[in-house]
Design a protein around this motif. Structure first.
Motif, PDB file in Angstrom:
ATOM      1  N   TYR A 154      32.462   5.124  16.180  1.00 33.90           N
ATOM      2  CA  TYR A 154      32.153   6.221  15.259  1.00 33.90           C
ATOM      3  C   TYR A 154      30.872   5.923  14.474  1.00 33.90           C
ATOM      4  O   TYR A 154      30.010   6.809  14.318  1.00 33.90           O
ATOM      5  CB  TYR A 154      33.322   6.430  14.299  1.00 33.90           C
ATOM      6  CG  TYR A 154      33.061   7.497  13.258  1.00 33.90           C
ATOM      7  CD1 TYR A 154      33.109   8.843  13.589  1.00 33.90           C
ATOM      8  CD2 TYR A 154      32.755   7.143  11.941  1.00 33.90           C
ATOM      9  CE1 TYR A 154      32.862   9.827  12.642  1.00 33.90           C
ATOM     10  CE2 TYR A 154      32.511   8.107  10.979  1.00 33.90           C
ATOM     11  CZ  TYR A 154      32.565   9.441  11.335  1.00 33.90           C
ATOM     12  OH  TYR A 154      32.308  10.413  10.390  1.00 33.90           O
ATOM     13  N   CYS A 155      30.735   4.689  13.992  1.00 36.10           N
ATOM     14  CA  CYS A 155      29.532   4.319  13.229  1.00 36.10           C
ATOM     15  C   CYS A 155      28.283   4.364  14.101  1.00 36.10           C
ATOM     16  O   CYS A 155      27.188   4.702  13.619  1.00 36.10           O
ATOM     17  CB  CYS A 155      29.700   2.932  12.623  1.00 36.10           C
ATOM     18  SG  CYS A 155      30.887   2.862  11.262  1.00 36.10           S
ATOM     19  N   LEU A 156      28.433   4.043  15.366  1.00 38.30           N
ATOM     20  CA  LEU A 156      27.302   4.130  16.286  1.00 38.30           C
ATOM     21  C   LEU A 156      26.816   5.573  16.396  1.00 38.30           C
ATOM     22  O   LEU A 156      25.601   5.836  16.375  1.00 38.30           O
ATOM     23  CB  LEU A 156      27.717   3.600  17.657  1.00 38.30           C
ATOM     24  CG  LEU A 156      26.686   3.730  18.775  1.00 38.30           C
ATOM     25  CD1 LEU A 156      25.419   2.955  18.440  1.00 38.30           C
ATOM     26  CD2 LEU A 156      27.268   3.241  20.103  1.00 38.30           C
ATOM     27  N   ILE A 157      27.753   6.498  16.511  1.00 40.35           N
ATOM     28  CA  ILE A 157      27.380   7.912  16.575  1.00 40.35           C
ATOM     29  C   ILE A 157      26.749   8.349  15.256  1.00 40.35           C
ATOM     30  O   ILE A 157      25.736   9.065  15.232  1.00 40.35           O
ATOM     31  CB  ILE A 157      28.626   8.776  16.886  1.00 40.35           C
ATOM     32  CG1 ILE A 157      29.148   8.457  18.291  1.00 40.35           C
ATOM     33  CG2 ILE A 157      28.306  10.261  16.759  1.00 40.35           C
ATOM     34  CD1 ILE A 157      30.439   9.167  18.651  1.00 40.35           C
ATOM     35  N   LEU A 158      27.320   7.865  14.166  1.00 42.08           N
ATOM     36  CA  LEU A 158      26.858   8.277  12.839  1.00 42.08           C
ATOM     37  C   LEU A 158      25.459   7.753  12.528  1.00 42.08           C
ATOM     38  O   LEU A 158      24.632   8.458  11.929  1.00 42.08           O
ATOM     39  CB  LEU A 158      27.857   7.773  11.790  1.00 42.08           C
ATOM     40  CG  LEU A 158      27.811   8.420  10.407  1.00 42.08           C
ATOM     41  CD1 LEU A 158      28.138   9.910  10.512  1.00 42.08           C
ATOM     42  CD2 LEU A 158      28.812   7.723   9.478  1.00 42.08           C
ATOM     43  N   PHE A 159      25.174   6.507  12.945  1.00 38.92           N
ATOM     44  CA  PHE A 159      23.890   5.876  12.592  1.00 38.92           C
ATOM     45  C   PHE A 159      23.018   5.629  13.825  1.00 38.92           C
ATOM     46  O   PHE A 159      22.211   4.690  13.829  1.00 38.92           O
ATOM     47  CB  PHE A 159      24.156   4.539  11.878  1.00 38.92           C
ATOM     48  CG  PHE A 159      24.971   4.654  10.629  1.00 38.92           C
ATOM     49  CD1 PHE A 159      24.439   5.247   9.485  1.00 38.92           C
ATOM     50  CD2 PHE A 159      26.284   4.196  10.589  1.00 38.92           C
ATOM     51  CE1 PHE A 159      25.196   5.358   8.322  1.00 38.92           C
ATOM     52  CE2 PHE A 159      27.041   4.303   9.440  1.00 38.92           C
ATOM     53  CZ  PHE A 159      26.507   4.887   8.296  1.00 38.92           C
ATOM     54  N   HIS A 160      23.139   6.476  14.824  1.00 38.93           N
ATOM     55  CA  HIS A 160      22.401   6.255  16.064  1.00 38.93           C
ATOM     56  C   HIS A 160      20.889   6.323  15.884  1.00 38.93           C
ATOM     57  O   HIS A 160      20.138   5.745  16.673  1.00 38.93           O
ATOM     58  CB  HIS A 160      22.830   7.283  17.118  1.00 38.93           C
ATOM     59  CG  HIS A 160      22.352   8.675  16.816  1.00 38.93           C
ATOM     60  ND1 HIS A 160      23.097   9.546  16.054  1.00 38.93           N
ATOM     61  CD2 HIS A 160      21.212   9.340  17.174  1.00 38.93           C
ATOM     62  CE1 HIS A 160      22.445  10.695  15.961  1.00 38.93           C
ATOM     63  NE2 HIS A 160      21.307  10.592  16.615  1.00 38.93           N
ATOM     64  N   SER A 161      20.422   7.008  14.841  1.00 39.24           N
ATOM     65  CA  SER A 161      18.977   7.154  14.643  1.00 39.24           C
ATOM     66  C   SER A 161      18.313   5.874  14.162  1.00 39.24           C
ATOM     67  O   SER A 161      17.093   5.723  14.253  1.00 39.24           O
ATOM     68  CB  SER A 161      18.690   8.286  13.648  1.00 39.24           C
ATOM     69  OG  SER A 161      19.342   8.038  12.418  1.00 39.24           O
ATOM     70  N   SER A 162      19.101   4.931  13.656  1.00 33.14           N
ATOM     71  CA  SER A 162      18.574   3.635  13.226  1.00 33.14           C
ATOM     72  C   SER A 162      18.752   2.638  14.365  1.00 33.14           C
ATOM     73  O   SER A 162      19.876   2.330  14.756  1.00 33.14           O
ATOM     74  CB  SER A 162      19.311   3.140  11.972  1.00 33.14           C
ATOM     75  OG  SER A 162      19.001   1.787  11.713  1.00 33.14           O
ATOM     76  N   TRP A 163      17.639   2.112  14.870  1.00 34.96           N
ATOM     77  CA  TRP A 163      17.722   1.182  15.988  1.00 34.96           C
ATOM     78  C   TRP A 163      18.457  -0.100  15.589  1.00 34.96           C
ATOM     79  O   TRP A 163      19.190  -0.667  16.398  1.00 34.96           O
ATOM     80  CB  TRP A 163      16.312   0.838  16.490  1.00 34.96           C
ATOM     81  CG  TRP A 163      15.629   2.002  17.122  1.00 34.96           C
ATOM     82  CD1 TRP A 163      14.608   2.736  16.592  1.00 34.96           C
ATOM     83  CD2 TRP A 163      15.937   2.607  18.376  1.00 34.96           C
ATOM     84  NE1 TRP A 163      14.253   3.752  17.449  1.00 34.96           N
ATOM     85  CE2 TRP A 163      15.043   3.695  18.556  1.00 34.96           C
ATOM     86  CE3 TRP A 163      16.869   2.339  19.378  1.00 34.96           C
ATOM     87  CZ2 TRP A 163      15.070   4.493  19.689  1.00 34.96           C
ATOM     88  CZ3 TRP A 163      16.882   3.137  20.507  1.00 34.96           C
ATOM     89  CH2 TRP A 163      15.999   4.200  20.660  1.00 34.96           C
ATOM     90  N   VAL A 164      18.267  -0.535  14.365  1.00 32.21           N
ATOM     91  CA  VAL A 164      18.918  -1.765  13.904  1.00 32.21           C
ATOM     92  C   VAL A 164      20.430  -1.574  13.846  1.00 32.21           C
ATOM     93  O   VAL A 164      21.201  -2.365  14.392  1.00 32.21           O
ATOM     94  CB  VAL A 164      18.378  -2.192  12.526  1.00 32.21           C
ATOM     95  CG1 VAL A 164      19.156  -3.397  12.001  1.00 32.21           C
ATOM     96  CG2 VAL A 164      16.896  -2.519  12.614  1.00 32.21           C
TER      97      VAL A 164
END
Length: 365
Positions: A154-164
């Motif tokens: 879920y966090c990957l989907i939420l923060f996908h725009s940050s490469w880090v």
């Protein structure tokens, strides 16, 4: 002596009756046995004897799926691993004949050391009032690992725009997925989660629906293949390599012909291990359609098992690709999925290889 002749007559009658019974029994080749693998015609072999357990399938305390797993097979080592010594008396009621040849390696009779050790372990659990199949901390770990896995997703989907953050949560997603495989998948395939078959099936279904890999194929490979025939070349499906005339990409056994490229396998093989998950998911189709995993025969799946297999693959694709694609571009989706896949595959391969094919392990013949 008065009555002596009568006693002799009874003994002779009993002997003749026994001889007649033995002479009337069938002999089975392993190929004939292999075809007796359905619910309504289930035969198993144990220590060279064949038993028709068709009428016992529905009453098997370990569940229908579990007894059918061994139908058509020699179940000697598996039976002795999962049952107490006296349970073999139950089998005797279903004796129908003798097995005249063998498909797989045959082991000597269980040693007194093993029998004594097994009894002492059982006594330890009983005397300390411990149920080896029920540990509530186990369920806490199950819940924690699956929660952390989906939280990472879920966090990957939420923060996908940050490469880090995308890289971090991809790695966490893969890491926790590996922990789910080492607990849910492994424990359920050994029927070690409570004493209820429906719980084993429920826990094992996570392998199909979350990992997209068949718990049925894994159980045949791990329980009927690897554990009874650990590191026995030609029998253990975990150590299968290419045929002798086709050099394998890696060298893990002493009997493999050595090639110069193997000098560098410590460099290139770990990279190949990153594709273990993909290999397993594709191999599932081959196993269930050909009904064979290396030298281990697989019985025809039931309708329920086919549905679990196909629905599991579709659910896996949904949570892995279709849902994330609604929130992130295709390039990010493929990149993060690739990182997570490499993380889980490498983590599991590292455990498998260091446990089974390091230089110090033995290779029974």
């Amino acid at each position: 002596m008065p009555g002596g002749g009568e006693e002799e007559t009874e003994e002779t009658s009993t002997t003749l009756s026994k001889d007649k019974r033995e002479n009337s029994m069938r002999t089975f080749t392993w190929r004939e046995l292999s075809r007796l693998n359905s619910r309504h015609n289930a035969h198993v072999a144990y220590r060279g004897k064949v038993y028709d357990v068709s009428g016992f399938v529905a009453r098997h305390p370990g569940g229908v799926d579990q007894i059918l797993l061994g139908a058509g097979h020699d179940i000697t080592k598996v039976f002795e691993s999962y049952h107490k010594e006296e349970i073999v008396n139950v089998l005797e009621k279903f004796y129908v004949g003798e097995l005249v040849d063998n498909e797989m390696p045959v082991f000597p009779k269980t040693s007194e050391f093993y029998i004594t050790l097994k009894k002492r372990v059982d006594n330890y659990f009983k005397s300390n009032n411990i149920d080896p199949k029920v540990d509530y901390w186990m369920f806490v770990r199950y819940a924690a690992f699956l929660t952390l896995t989906f939280t990472s997703w879920y966090c990957l989907i939420l923060f996908h725009s940050s490469w880090v953050l995308g890289l971090f949560f991809s790695l966490m997603w893969g890491f926790f997925s590996a922990l789910v495989a080492m607990t849910y998948t492994h424990d359920s395939s050994h029927f070690a989660v409570t004493h209820r078959p429906w719980v084993w099936k429920l826990v094992g279904s996570v392998h199909d629906f979350y990992h997209g890999a068949s718990i049925l194929a894994w159980t045949y490979q791990h329980v009927l293949g690897h554990h009874p025939f650990t590191n026995i070349d030609g029998a253990d499906p975990d150590i299968v390599t290419a045929a002798a005339e086709v050099p394998d990409i890696r060298r893990i056994k002493w009997n493999q012909h050595w090639l110069p490229r193997y000098f560098y396998q410590h460099i290139y093989v770990p990279m190949l291990y990153c594709f273990l998950g993909i290999k397993i998911r594709l191999q599932d189709f081959y196993i269930l359609f050909t009904l064979r995993n290396s030298n281990i025969r697989v019985n025809p799946p039931t309708t329920t098992q086919w549905l679990m297999f196909l629905c599991g693959k579709m659910f896996y694709l949904t949570i892995r690709f279709i849902i994330p694609y609604q929130f992130m571009p295709l390039t990010s989706l493929l990149l993060y999925n690739g990182i997570a896949e490499m993380a889980v595959s490498y983590w599991l391969a590292l455990i498998f290889q260091t446990s089974h094919v390091i230089s110090e392990v033995e290779w029974p013949k």
